[in-house]
Design a protein around this motif. Structure first.
Motif, PDB file in Angstrom:
ATOM      1  N   MET A   1       0.740  -1.223  -0.005  1.00  0.00           N
ATOM      2  CA  MET A   1       0.048   0.023   0.072  1.00  0.00           C
ATOM      3  C   MET A   1       0.867   1.331  -0.111  1.00  0.00           C
ATOM      4  O   MET A   1       1.839   1.284   0.626  1.00  0.00           O
ATOM      5  N   ARG A   2       0.514   2.144  -0.587  1.00  0.00           N
ATOM      6  CA  ARG A   2       1.165   3.428  -0.982  1.00  0.00           C
ATOM      7  C   ARG A   2       0.437   4.590  -0.157  1.00  0.00           C
ATOM      8  O   ARG A   2      -0.675   5.043  -0.341  1.00  0.00           O
ATOM      9  N   ILE A   3       1.094   4.855   1.118  1.00  0.00           N
ATOM     10  CA  ILE A   3       0.795   5.958   2.206  1.00  0.00           C
ATOM     11  C   ILE A   3       1.261   7.246   1.825  1.00  0.00           C
ATOM     12  O   ILE A   3       2.570   7.109   1.942  1.00  0.00           O
ATOM     13  N   HIS A   4       0.418   8.153   1.813  1.00  0.00           N
ATOM     14  CA  HIS A   4       0.996   9.501   1.511  1.00  0.00           C
ATOM     15  C   HIS A   4       0.515  10.492   2.877  1.00  0.00           C
ATOM     16  O   HIS A   4      -0.661  10.115   3.190  1.00  0.00           O
ATOM     17  N   VAL A   5       1.408  10.974   3.543  1.00  0.00           N
ATOM     18  CA  VAL A   5       1.325  11.821   4.855  1.00  0.00           C
ATOM     19  C   VAL A   5       1.398  13.147   4.499  1.00  0.00           C
ATOM     20  O   VAL A   5       2.659  13.473   4.001  1.00  0.00           O
ATOM     21  N   LEU A   6       0.296  13.960   4.811  1.00  0.00           N
ATOM     22  CA  LEU A   6       0.785  15.584   4.693  1.00  0.00           C
ATOM     23  C   LEU A   6       0.807  15.936   6.377  1.00  0.00           C
ATOM     24  O   LEU A   6       0.159  16.082   6.903  1.00  0.00           O
ATOM     25  N   GLN A   7       2.332  16.514   6.376  1.00  0.00           N
ATOM     26  CA  GLN A   7       2.650  17.026   7.687  1.00  0.00           C
ATOM     27  C   GLN A   7       2.646  18.452   7.600  1.00  0.00           C
ATOM     28  O   GLN A   7       3.391  19.031   6.956  1.00  0.00           O
ATOM     29  N   HIS A   8       2.101  19.152   8.563  1.00  0.00           N
ATOM     30  CA  HIS A   8       2.064  20.514   8.419  1.00  0.00           C
ATOM     31  C   HIS A   8       2.880  21.369   9.285  1.00  0.00           C
ATOM     32  O   HIS A   8       3.026  22.606   9.327  1.00  0.00           O
ATOM     33  N   THR A   9       3.204  20.632  10.206  1.00  0.00           N
ATOM     34  CA  THR A   9       4.399  21.404  11.307  1.00  0.00           C
ATOM     35  C   THR A   9       5.404  20.349  11.567  1.00  0.00           C
ATOM     36  O   THR A   9       5.159  18.896  11.573  1.00  0.00           O
ATOM     37  N   PRO A  10       6.548  20.828  11.856  1.00  0.00           N
ATOM     38  CA  PRO A  10       7.912  20.032  12.080  1.00  0.00           C
ATOM     39  C   PRO A  10       7.825  18.956  13.319  1.00  0.00           C
ATOM     40  O   PRO A  10       8.142  17.898  13.293  1.00  0.00           O
ATOM     41  N   ASN A  11       7.031  19.404  14.312  1.00  0.00           N
ATOM     42  CA  ASN A  11       6.812  18.739  15.610  1.00  0.00           C
ATOM     43  C   ASN A  11       5.702  17.752  15.788  1.00  0.00           C
ATOM     44  O   ASN A  11       5.593  17.286  16.682  1.00  0.00           O
TER      45      ASN A  11
END
Length: 105
Positions: A1-11
């Motif tokens: 499965m190809r999971i894509h994560v959108l991370q908006h802040t470094p912590n």
């Protein structure tokens, strides 16, 4: 499965999602649209989208926020799974036609 994560802040990273992905031999890619002007994945390259939180509002007039909602809408049409936490859940709500009130109101 190809999971894509959108991370908006470094912590605020993918945490347990990353561990689960690795344990189950899934391919995971983390994107940083808010900080590095990262290019979002194409809908056809995503099997599961994770949208993390952040200090911004889905009501902010920023191009990458609108681009995220476009990706979410495309994935919904394709019946692909999406998980949103905090800001991510608000983005999903906006795509579904919901109103997100700012905390200051």
């Amino acid at each position: 499965m190809r999971i894509h994560v959108l991370q908006h802040t470094p912590n605020e990273g993918p945490g347990s999602i990353a561990r689960w992905s690795q344990k189950n031999s899934h391919e995971m890619t983390v994107h940083h649209p808010a900080h590095f002007q990262d290019v979002l994945p194409k809908a056809e390259d995503v099997d599961f989208l994770v949208i993390l939180g952040g200090p911004m509002s889905p009501n902010d007039d920023l191009p990458w926020i609108a681009e995220e909602r476009s990706l979410i809408a495309q994935l919904m049409v394709q019946h692909k799974p999406i998980f949103g936490a905090c800001f991510g859940a608000q983005q999903i709500a906006k795509v579904l036609g919901g109103e997100v009130l700012d905390a200051s109101l």
